[in-house]
Design a protein around this motif. Sequence first.
Motif, PDB file in Angstrom:
ATOM      1  N   ILE A 181     -10.673 -15.674   8.333  1.00 27.40           N
ATOM      2  CA  ILE A 181     -10.818 -15.539   6.872  1.00 27.40           C
ATOM      3  C   ILE A 181      -9.560 -14.856   6.343  1.00 27.40           C
ATOM      4  O   ILE A 181      -9.200 -13.764   6.793  1.00 27.40           O
ATOM      5  CB  ILE A 181     -12.069 -14.699   6.524  1.00 27.40           C
ATOM      6  N   GLY A 182      -8.884 -15.526   5.403  1.00 24.29           N
ATOM      7  CA  GLY A 182      -7.576 -15.022   4.959  1.00 24.29           C
ATOM      8  C   GLY A 182      -6.472 -15.651   5.795  1.00 24.29           C
ATOM      9  O   GLY A 182      -5.462 -15.024   6.100  1.00 24.29           O
ATOM     10  N   VAL A 198     -10.153 -20.091   6.590  1.00 24.68           N
ATOM     11  CA  VAL A 198     -10.605 -19.910   5.207  1.00 24.68           C
ATOM     12  C   VAL A 198      -9.375 -19.582   4.362  1.00 24.68           C
ATOM     13  O   VAL A 198      -8.667 -18.604   4.637  1.00 24.68           O
ATOM     14  CB  VAL A 198     -11.646 -18.779   5.098  1.00 24.68           C
ATOM     15  N   ALA A 199      -9.123 -20.413   3.354  1.00 17.45           N
ATOM     16  CA  ALA A 199      -7.943 -20.218   2.503  1.00 17.45           C
ATOM     17  C   ALA A 199      -8.237 -20.773   1.115  1.00 17.45           C
ATOM     18  O   ALA A 199      -9.202 -21.522   0.929  1.00 17.45           O
ATOM     19  CB  ALA A 199      -6.731 -20.933   3.108  1.00 17.45           C
ATOM     20  N   HIS A 231       0.845  -1.212   0.000  1.00 21.01           N
ATOM     21  CA  HIS A 231       0.000   0.000   0.000  1.00 21.01           C
ATOM     22  C   HIS A 231       0.876   1.256   0.000  1.00 21.01           C
ATOM     23  O   HIS A 231       0.589   2.227  -0.713  1.00 21.01           O
ATOM     24  CB  HIS A 231      -0.923   0.023   1.228  1.00 21.01           C
ATOM     25  N   VAL A 249     -10.306  -6.904   9.904  1.00 19.92           N
ATOM     26  CA  VAL A 249      -8.904  -6.454   9.940  1.00 19.92           C
ATOM     27  C   VAL A 249      -8.557  -5.729   8.648  1.00 19.92           C
ATOM     28  O   VAL A 249      -7.860  -4.723   8.638  1.00 19.92           O
ATOM     29  CB  VAL A 249      -7.963  -7.662  10.135  1.00 19.92           C
ATOM     30  N   ARG A 299     -13.180 -10.433   1.264  1.00 22.79           N
ATOM     31  CA  ARG A 299     -14.045 -10.422   0.072  1.00 22.79           C
ATOM     32  C   ARG A 299     -15.490 -10.731   0.389  1.00 22.79           C
ATOM     33  O   ARG A 299     -16.349 -10.654  -0.489  1.00 22.79           O
ATOM     34  CB  ARG A 299     -13.545 -11.433  -0.969  1.00 22.79           C
ATOM     35  N   PHE A 351     -10.600  -2.218  13.163  1.00 21.12           N
ATOM     36  CA  PHE A 351      -9.559  -1.478  13.885  1.00 21.12           C
ATOM     37  C   PHE A 351      -8.301  -1.318  13.032  1.00 21.12           C
ATOM     38  O   PHE A 351      -8.110  -2.018  12.036  1.00 21.12           O
ATOM     39  CB  PHE A 351      -9.206  -2.191  15.194  1.00 21.12           C
ATOM     40  N   GLU A 383      -8.607  -6.826   0.579  1.00 27.83           N
ATOM     41  CA  GLU A 383      -8.275  -6.231  -0.721  1.00 27.83           C
ATOM     42  C   GLU A 383      -9.512  -6.356  -1.600  1.00 27.83           C
ATOM     43  O   GLU A 383     -10.553  -6.797  -1.174  1.00 27.83           O
ATOM     44  CB  GLU A 383      -7.083  -6.959  -1.335  1.00 27.83           C
ATOM     45  N   THR A 437      -0.865  -7.346  14.711  1.00 28.59           N
ATOM     46  CA  THR A 437      -2.226  -7.145  14.194  1.00 28.59           C
ATOM     47  C   THR A 437      -3.103  -8.339  14.572  1.00 28.59           C
ATOM     48  O   THR A 437      -4.224  -8.177  15.075  1.00 28.59           O
ATOM     49  CB  THR A 437      -2.211  -6.972  12.662  1.00 28.59           C
ATOM     50  N   ASN A 477      -3.535 -23.491  -0.439  1.00 27.79           N
ATOM     51  CA  ASN A 477      -3.007 -23.235   0.905  1.00 27.79           C
ATOM     52  C   ASN A 477      -3.695 -24.026   2.006  1.00 27.79           C
ATOM     53  O   ASN A 477      -3.446 -23.787   3.192  1.00 27.79           O
ATOM     54  CB  ASN A 477      -3.099 -21.736   1.211  1.00 27.79           C
ATOM     55  N   GLY A 486      -0.844 -12.587  -5.578  1.00 31.67           N
ATOM     56  CA  GLY A 486      -1.507 -13.594  -4.744  1.00 31.67           C
ATOM     57  C   GLY A 486      -0.844 -14.957  -4.760  1.00 31.67           C
ATOM     58  O   GLY A 486      -1.424 -15.925  -4.277  1.00 31.67           O
TER      59      GLY A 486
HETATM   60  N1  NAP Z   1      -6.226  -3.297  10.411  1.00 33.33           N
HETATM   61  C1  NAP Z   1      -4.918  -3.311  10.418  1.00 33.33           C
HETATM   62  O1  NAP Z   1      -4.279  -2.672  11.257  1.00 33.33           O
HETATM   63  C2  NAP Z   1      -4.191  -4.141   9.396  1.00 33.33           C
HETATM   64  C3  NAP Z   1      -2.882  -4.562   9.645  1.00 33.33           C
HETATM   65  C4  NAP Z   1      -2.262  -5.389   8.702  1.00 33.33           C
HETATM   66  C5  NAP Z   1      -2.935  -5.731   7.525  1.00 33.33           C
HETATM   67  N2  NAP Z   1      -4.177  -5.252   7.309  1.00 33.33           N
HETATM   68  C6  NAP Z   1      -4.903  -5.606   6.085  1.00 33.33           C
HETATM   69  O2  NAP Z   1      -5.270  -6.967   6.163  1.00 33.33           O
HETATM   70  C7  NAP Z   1      -5.351  -7.507   4.843  1.00 33.33           C
HETATM   71  C8  NAP Z   1      -4.519  -8.771   4.755  1.00 33.33           C
HETATM   72  O3  NAP Z   1      -3.165  -8.485   5.005  1.00 33.33           O
HETATM   73  P1  NAP Z   1      -2.076  -9.644   4.866  1.00 33.33           P
HETATM   74  O4  NAP Z   1      -0.749  -9.012   5.084  1.00 33.33           O
HETATM   75  O5  NAP Z   1      -2.457 -10.820   5.674  1.00 33.33           O
HETATM   76  O6  NAP Z   1      -2.267  -9.982   3.292  1.00 33.33           O
HETATM   77  P2  NAP Z   1      -1.805 -11.260   2.454  1.00 33.33           P
HETATM   78  O7  NAP Z   1      -0.585 -11.851   3.061  1.00 33.33           O
HETATM   79  O8  NAP Z   1      -1.770 -10.845   1.051  1.00 33.33           O
HETATM   80  O9  NAP Z   1      -3.014 -12.311   2.682  1.00 33.33           O
HETATM   81  C9  NAP Z   1      -4.257 -12.124   2.041  1.00 33.33           C
HETATM   82  C10 NAP Z   1      -5.146 -13.305   2.342  1.00 33.33           C
HETATM   83  O10 NAP Z   1      -6.421 -13.117   1.725  1.00 33.33           O
HETATM   84  C11 NAP Z   1      -6.866 -14.373   1.261  1.00 33.33           C
HETATM   85  N3  NAP Z   1      -7.899 -14.275   0.233  1.00 33.33           N
HETATM   86  C12 NAP Z   1      -7.747 -13.943  -1.065  1.00 33.33           C
HETATM   87  N4  NAP Z   1      -8.948 -14.010  -1.676  1.00 33.33           N
HETATM   88  C13 NAP Z   1      -9.845 -14.385  -0.744  1.00 33.33           C
HETATM   89  C14 NAP Z   1     -11.246 -14.655  -0.752  1.00 33.33           C
HETATM   90  N5  NAP Z   1     -11.983 -14.530  -1.873  1.00 33.33           N
HETATM   91  N6  NAP Z   1     -11.863 -15.038   0.392  1.00 33.33           N
HETATM   92  C15 NAP Z   1     -11.151 -15.168   1.532  1.00 33.33           C
HETATM   93  N7  NAP Z   1      -9.808 -14.952   1.605  1.00 33.33           N
HETATM   94  C16 NAP Z   1      -9.182 -14.562   0.482  1.00 33.33           C
HETATM   95  C17 NAP Z   1      -5.620 -15.046   0.770  1.00 33.33           C
HETATM   96  O11 NAP Z   1      -5.864 -16.456   0.778  1.00 33.33           O
HETATM   97  P3  NAP Z   1      -5.380 -17.460  -0.402  1.00 33.33           P
HETATM   98  O12 NAP Z   1      -4.071 -16.909  -0.955  1.00 33.33           O
HETATM   99  O13 NAP Z   1      -5.188 -18.763   0.303  1.00 33.33           O
HETATM  100  O14 NAP Z   1      -6.454 -17.456  -1.428  1.00 33.33           O
HETATM  101  C18 NAP Z   1      -4.622 -14.646   1.851  1.00 33.33           C
HETATM  102  O15 NAP Z   1      -4.657 -15.537   2.931  1.00 33.33           O
HETATM  103  C19 NAP Z   1      -4.872  -6.388   3.893  1.00 33.33           C
HETATM  104  O16 NAP Z   1      -6.006  -5.748   3.391  1.00 33.33           O
HETATM  105  C20 NAP Z   1      -4.096  -5.478   4.808  1.00 33.33           C
HETATM  106  O17 NAP Z   1      -4.065  -4.163   4.328  1.00 33.33           O
HETATM  107  C21 NAP Z   1      -4.831  -4.465   8.213  1.00 33.33           C
END
Ligand code: NAP
Length: 353
Positions: free
Chosen positions: A172-173, A197-198, A64, A257, A238, A289, A260, A152, A202, A333
């Motif tokens: 989820i994720g 959920v993955a 980002h 949390v 999602r 949060f 994307e 986080t 994965n 991804g």
């Molecule tokens: N609130 C906060 O303070 C905070 C802090 C850190 C991150 N975030 C946010 O949290 C999000 C995730 O961060 P990250 O670093 O964990 O990202 P990441 O490493 O890219 O992980 C993204 C996850 O989303 C999953 N995903 C993709 N399509 C999906 C679907 N249709 N349904 C359910 N899951 C799906 C992926 O699973 P598969 O690859 O197995 O499909 C993967 O596990 C981002 O938006 C980030 O900006 C927020």
Amino acid sequence: MTSTLLHRPDAPTEPDAPVMAAIVQDRYGPPESLRPATVPRPVVGPDQVLVAVHAAGIDRGTWHLATGRPYVARLAGIGLRRPKNRVAGRDVAGRVVAVGDGVSRFAAGDEVFGIAEGSFATYAVADADKLALRPAAVAVEAAAVAATSGITALQALTEVGRLAPGQRVLVIGASGGVGTFAVQLAKALGAGRVTAVAGTANAELVRAIGADEVIDHRREHIDARSDRYDLVVDIGGRNPLRRLLRVLAPTGTLVIVGGEGGNRVTGGAGRQLRGLLLSPFVRPRLTAFISREHHESMDALARHLADGSVVPAIGARWDLAQVPAALRALESGVTSGKSLVLVDDTDADPATA
Ligand SMILES: NC(=O)c1ccc[n+]([C@@H]2O[C@H](COP(=O)([O-])OP(=O)(O)OC[C@H]3O[C@@H](n4cnc5c(N)ncnc54)[C@H](OP(=O)(O)O)[C@@H]3O)[C@@H](O)[C@H]2O)c1
């Protein structure tokens, strides 16, 4: 793998001023707009620590910051026209080489990990409050990828989600940066059953890190079964709110949390807002949060790493010069868990690295 950098001298510096190799970003753009350069070594402020970087981690936040998307993040302070921090990278593990006058928690020579401003470099400055001592039993590489995602996940489950022992948790994720910490921390904190959920590729990964059950989001919606959860941690982002509500127990809690897949302006933030607005009118608690980066969470995370209840899932390893390719892989991804960037050539701790 070599961590030799092909870089060119960059910003003019004072003669003899110390310089370092770094990955810099002069404008927002695709991952390829980041580039190796030689830049002045940062100088510590009163409450800061200078770290000789062994390794760094890559997370969605770094993507980002590089792309400037969603645009709303620029208004939130990352830099309106260009990145505020020229050197990219946040997660860090390294050795303290200097501390500011106001720092009492660390001294030169300490091995630390945490969150810096500019960890894709041979030296990085970090606020002392965002660092913890690296436990002796924790490898440099594991510590390097732990901070942003680990705290986080911890805050999502504890401070915000108020996880109680025995509860049923849906993550989820679960296969991503935050998710791989969330699954392990939920188990470590006493969750009764953790459902991950993955994507198809994965499923094995999330089982290996402790998930009791897996929902493959490519084949099945989360509400296809009749299961209800006490705590839903939505990192994948999602699912529409109505579907999330369907899987919550009547007294359950939803913690959004991130996510994307939204538009360029607001990203996934619309769901967070709608959830907060809807919360007073429904029985489950709907929350969202932004993680707070401070040493209490860092120290708690360090304890989980030290006792082995959390083992960071390192999905890919890259050299410093490969950061643009690493960010591109994250964007597409194909990565899972956290990606690691090896920065120095020396092995910081041969026993554990
Ligand atoms: N609130 C906060 O303070 C905070 C802090 C850190 C991150 N975030 C946010 O949290 C999000 C995730 O961060 P990250 O670093 O964990 O990202 P990441 O490493 O890219 O992980 C993204 C996850 O989303 C999953 N995903 C993709 N399509 C999906 C679907 N249709 N349904 C359910 N899951 C799906 C992926 O699973 P598969 O690859 O197995 O499909 C993967 O596990 C981002 O938006 C980030 O900006 C927020």
